[in-house]
Design a protein around this motif. Structure first.
Motif, PDB file in Angstrom:
ATOM      1  N   SER A  45       0.826  -1.221   0.000  1.00 55.13           N
ATOM      2  CA  SER A  45       0.000   0.000   0.000  1.00 55.13           C
ATOM      3  C   SER A  45       0.854   1.262   0.000  1.00 55.13           C
ATOM      4  O   SER A  45       0.352   2.356  -0.292  1.00 55.13           O
ATOM      5  CB  SER A  45      -0.920   0.013   1.232  1.00 55.13           C
ATOM      6  N   ASN A  46       2.129   1.134   0.294  1.00 57.05           N
ATOM      7  CA  ASN A  46       2.993   2.309   0.349  1.00 57.05           C
ATOM      8  C   ASN A  46       3.231   2.935  -1.017  1.00 57.05           C
ATOM      9  O   ASN A  46       3.540   4.121  -1.117  1.00 57.05           O
ATOM     10  CB  ASN A  46       4.338   1.946   0.988  1.00 57.05           C
ATOM     11  N   ASP A  47       3.109   2.122  -2.074  1.00 54.73           N
ATOM     12  CA  ASP A  47       3.346   2.687  -3.408  1.00 54.73           C
ATOM     13  C   ASP A  47       2.089   3.333  -3.990  1.00 54.73           C
ATOM     14  O   ASP A  47       2.117   3.863  -5.099  1.00 54.73           O
ATOM     15  CB  ASP A  47       3.889   1.627  -4.360  1.00 54.73           C
ATOM     16  N   LYS A  48       0.974   3.253  -3.244  1.00 53.59           N
ATOM     17  CA  LYS A  48      -0.273   3.924  -3.627  1.00 53.59           C
ATOM     18  C   LYS A  48      -0.791   3.429  -4.978  1.00 53.59           C
ATOM     19  O   LYS A  48      -1.400   4.180  -5.733  1.00 53.59           O
ATOM     20  CB  LYS A  48      -0.075   5.442  -3.649  1.00 53.59           C
ATOM     21  N   ARG A  49      -0.549   2.153  -5.280  1.00 54.10           N
ATOM     22  CA  ARG A  49      -0.955   1.593  -6.568  1.00 54.10           C
ATOM     23  C   ARG A  49      -1.819   0.352  -6.363  1.00 54.10           C
ATOM     24  O   ARG A  49      -1.524  -0.482  -5.517  1.00 54.10           O
ATOM     25  CB  ARG A  49       0.266   1.224  -7.415  1.00 54.10           C
ATOM     26  N   ASN A  50      -2.883   0.253  -7.147  1.00 59.40           N
ATOM     27  CA  ASN A  50      -3.712  -0.943  -7.167  1.00 59.40           C
ATOM     28  C   ASN A  50      -4.379  -0.998  -8.541  1.00 59.40           C
ATOM     29  O   ASN A  50      -5.359  -0.314  -8.792  1.00 59.40           O
ATOM     30  CB  ASN A  50      -4.756  -0.919  -6.048  1.00 59.40           C
ATOM     31  N   THR A  51      -3.807  -1.816  -9.396  1.00 58.67           N
ATOM     32  CA  THR A  51      -4.244  -1.862 -10.794  1.00 58.67           C
ATOM     33  C   THR A  51      -5.720  -2.210 -10.942  1.00 58.67           C
ATOM     34  O   THR A  51      -6.445  -1.599 -11.747  1.00 58.67           O
ATOM     35  CB  THR A  51      -3.388  -2.877 -11.579  1.00 58.67           C
ATOM     36  N   ALA A  52      -6.190  -3.201 -10.184  1.00 60.26           N
ATOM     37  CA  ALA A  52      -7.589  -3.628 -10.329  1.00 60.26           C
ATOM     38  C   ALA A  52      -8.550  -2.517  -9.923  1.00 60.26           C
ATOM     39  O   ALA A  52      -9.541  -2.253 -10.622  1.00 60.26           O
ATOM     40  CB  ALA A  52      -7.839  -4.888  -9.512  1.00 60.26           C
ATOM     41  N   ILE A  53      -8.291  -1.855  -8.800  1.00 57.75           N
ATOM     42  CA  ILE A  53      -9.129  -0.724  -8.397  1.00 57.75           C
ATOM     43  C   ILE A  53      -9.085   0.360  -9.475  1.00 57.75           C
ATOM     44  O   ILE A  53     -10.115   0.954  -9.812  1.00 57.75           O
ATOM     45  CB  ILE A  53      -8.680  -0.169  -7.028  1.00 57.75           C
ATOM     46  N   HIS A  54      -7.911   0.617 -10.014  1.00 57.49           N
ATOM     47  CA  HIS A  54      -7.737   1.602 -11.086  1.00 57.49           C
ATOM     48  C   HIS A  54      -8.696   1.310 -12.242  1.00 57.49           C
ATOM     49  O   HIS A  54      -9.398   2.215 -12.735  1.00 57.49           O
ATOM     50  CB  HIS A  54      -6.285   1.549 -11.573  1.00 57.49           C
ATOM     51  N   GLU A  55      -8.750   0.059 -12.678  1.00 60.71           N
ATOM     52  CA  GLU A  55      -9.591  -0.290 -13.824  1.00 60.71           C
ATOM     53  C   GLU A  55     -11.077  -0.251 -13.483  1.00 60.71           C
ATOM     54  O   GLU A  55     -11.900   0.147 -14.326  1.00 60.71           O
ATOM     55  CB  GLU A  55      -9.195  -1.668 -14.366  1.00 60.71           C
ATOM     56  N   PHE A  56     -11.438  -0.628 -12.268  1.00 53.58           N
ATOM     57  CA  PHE A  56     -12.850  -0.533 -11.897  1.00 53.58           C
ATOM     58  C   PHE A  56     -13.290   0.921 -11.771  1.00 53.58           C
ATOM     59  O   PHE A  56     -14.449   1.255 -12.062  1.00 53.58           O
ATOM     60  CB  PHE A  56     -13.127  -1.313 -10.606  1.00 53.58           C
ATOM     61  N   VAL A  57     -12.387   1.795 -11.385  1.00 51.96           N
ATOM     62  CA  VAL A  57     -12.708   3.226 -11.341  1.00 51.96           C
ATOM     63  C   VAL A  57     -12.941   3.747 -12.764  1.00 51.96           C
ATOM     64  O   VAL A  57     -13.820   4.581 -12.987  1.00 51.96           O
ATOM     65  CB  VAL A  57     -11.595   4.013 -10.617  1.00 51.96           C
ATOM     66  N   HIS A  58     -12.173   3.242 -13.729  1.00 58.17           N
ATOM     67  CA  HIS A  58     -12.447   3.601 -15.126  1.00 58.17           C
ATOM     68  C   HIS A  58     -13.870   3.187 -15.518  1.00 58.17           C
ATOM     69  O   HIS A  58     -14.556   3.909 -16.248  1.00 58.17           O
ATOM     70  CB  HIS A  58     -11.446   2.919 -16.063  1.00 58.17           C
ATOM     71  N   LEU A  59     -14.306   2.034 -15.049  1.00 56.78           N
ATOM     72  CA  LEU A  59     -15.666   1.576 -15.350  1.00 56.78           C
ATOM     73  C   LEU A  59     -16.713   2.504 -14.732  1.00 56.78           C
ATOM     74  O   LEU A  59     -17.761   2.767 -15.328  1.00 56.78           O
ATOM     75  CB  LEU A  59     -15.884   0.147 -14.854  1.00 56.78           C
ATOM     76  N   ILE A  60     -16.429   2.986 -13.529  1.00 58.02           N
ATOM     77  CA  ILE A  60     -17.334   3.947 -12.888  1.00 58.02           C
ATOM     78  C   ILE A  60     -17.379   5.225 -13.721  1.00 58.02           C
ATOM     79  O   ILE A  60     -18.455   5.782 -13.978  1.00 58.02           O
ATOM     80  CB  ILE A  60     -16.868   4.256 -11.453  1.00 58.02           C
ATOM     81  N   ASP A  61     -16.215   5.679 -14.151  1.00 53.47           N
ATOM     82  CA  ASP A  61     -16.111   6.877 -14.981  1.00 53.47           C
ATOM     83  C   ASP A  61     -16.866   6.694 -16.299  1.00 53.47           C
ATOM     84  O   ASP A  61     -17.426   7.650 -16.853  1.00 53.47           O
ATOM     85  CB  ASP A  61     -14.627   7.160 -15.255  1.00 53.47           C
ATOM     86  N   LYS A  62     -16.920   5.454 -16.785  1.00 54.71           N
ATOM     87  CA  LYS A  62     -17.544   5.145 -18.070  1.00 54.71           C
ATOM     88  C   LYS A  62     -19.070   5.086 -18.000  1.00 54.71           C
ATOM     89  O   LYS A  62     -19.735   4.940 -19.026  1.00 54.71           O
ATOM     90  CB  LYS A  62     -16.993   3.805 -18.578  1.00 54.71           C
ATOM     91  N   MET A  63     -19.624   5.224 -16.809  1.00 55.74           N
ATOM     92  CA  MET A  63     -21.078   5.099 -16.641  1.00 55.74           C
ATOM     93  C   MET A  63     -21.855   6.147 -17.436  1.00 55.74           C
ATOM     94  O   MET A  63     -23.025   5.955 -17.748  1.00 55.74           O
ATOM     95  CB  MET A  63     -21.450   5.195 -15.161  1.00 55.74           C
ATOM     96  N   ASP A  64     -21.205   7.272 -17.760  1.00 50.59           N
ATOM     97  CA  ASP A  64     -21.873   8.288 -18.582  1.00 50.59           C
ATOM     98  C   ASP A  64     -21.437   8.177 -20.050  1.00 50.59           C
ATOM     99  O   ASP A  64     -21.507   9.134 -20.805  1.00 50.59           O
ATOM    100  CB  ASP A  64     -21.612   9.696 -18.046  1.00 50.59           C
ATOM    101  N   ASP A  65     -20.944   6.968 -20.410  1.00 50.81           N
ATOM    102  CA  ASP A  65     -20.581   6.610 -21.789  1.00 50.81           C
ATOM    103  C   ASP A  65     -19.242   7.153 -22.262  1.00 50.81           C
ATOM    104  O   ASP A  65     -18.887   6.994 -23.435  1.00 50.81           O
ATOM    105  CB  ASP A  65     -21.669   7.031 -22.802  1.00 50.81           C
ATOM    106  N   LYS A  66     -18.481   7.764 -21.368  1.00 47.24           N
ATOM    107  CA  LYS A  66     -17.145   8.202 -21.766  1.00 47.24           C
ATOM    108  C   LYS A  66     -16.222   8.197 -20.546  1.00 47.24           C
ATOM    109  O   LYS A  66     -16.626   8.550 -19.445  1.00 47.24           O
ATOM    110  CB  LYS A  66     -17.169   9.584 -22.412  1.00 47.24           C
TER     111      LYS A  66
END
Length: 255
Positions: free
Chosen positions: A154-175
């Motif tokens: 957690s010290n590197d502040k990175r989590n690839t899977a969460i990153h991609e699911f956040v993109h899906l949340i962002d995509k909820m308005d089609d972009k």
């Protein structure tokens, strides 16, 4: 913009109801997964018992809504646990949530390139995760190596899977544009954009501890900042108090 947000929310709700009517029933949460989650997922460990049970239910619901497959790597129990946890974490504060833009997760053994090649002989294997488009629309591809690393450090502040699911949340308005309209209240949109641009400028001037990739595009900033928020919230609150406050408002949680 308010009417647009209401329309999107209604669309998501209708889609969720329709999917619930046609999706298979979620299986019972395997009891031994509890100890695995306590060991592997800090977010889950910090929840009280009641909320842990709710987290379990949300995981199983997610697993009933998507399929998980793998390429050239054995799919094991922990893979499913970490993928489902990654899906639940950013939307845990929302009592009902459905990811309408993904139907399947494909796990690769390691990072891959733009041609989805991952062997050691392949060049430019820099991609750890991606939300598919075109022929891969509705799919998410994740590196197993990156998936595990996201929950080990957690010290590197990175989590690839969460990153991609956040993109899906962002995509909820089609972009995917870094403006998660379904999360932002109408009055927060302009302050959010100003904050994003200020933070990106700091990144690109090497005056920020936010990962450099967050300075490449507005959409990537939102995903990278979300990783930071869920991986090391105390540090974000100390170093980026305005951003922390805005992220907490978006995700409706203080971590």
């Amino acid at each position: 913009m308010l009417y647009f947000i209401i329309f999107i929310a209604l669309l998501v709700f209708v889609g969720y109801v329709f999917y619930k009517m046609n999706s298979k029933k979620a299986e019972r949460f395997p009891s031994h997964w509890h100890s695995i989650l306590l060991e592997e997922v800090k977010f889950y460990k910090n929840l009280d018992l009641k909320e842990q049970r709710r987290f379990q239910d949300r995981m199983m619901q997610f697993l009933s809504e998507v399929y998980i497959d793998s390429v050239d790597v054995e799919l094991v129990e922990l893979d499913k646990i970490l993928i489902a946890a990654s899906a639940v974490i950013p939307v845990f504060a929302f009592k009902e949530w459905y990811y309408p833009t993904v139907s399947g997760i494909i796990l690769y053994p390691d990072n891959f390139n733009e041609d989805f090649e991952f062997s050691h002989k392949s060049k430019s294997r820099r991609i750890a995760g991606v939300v598919g488009t075109g022929r891969l629309e509705g799919k998410m591809i994740l590196s197993k190596k990156a998936l595990y690393h996201g929950f080990k450090n957690s010290n590197d502040k990175r989590n690839t899977a969460i990153h991609e699911f956040v993109h899906l949340i962002d995509k909820m308005d089609d972009k995917i544009d870094g403006v998660p309209e379904i999360l932002l209240e109408n009055s927060y949109a302009i302050p959010w954009l100003k904050l994003v641009h200020d933070e990106m400028e700091a990144i690109n001037k090497d005056k920020s501890d936010i990962r450099a990739y967050g300075g490449t595009k507005q959409s990537e900033f939102f995903a990278v900042a979300s990783e930071y928020f869920f991986e090391n919230p105390k540090l974000m609150k100390r170093k980026h108090p305005e951003l922390y406050k805005m992220m907490a408002s978006c995700f409706r949680v203080k971590v």
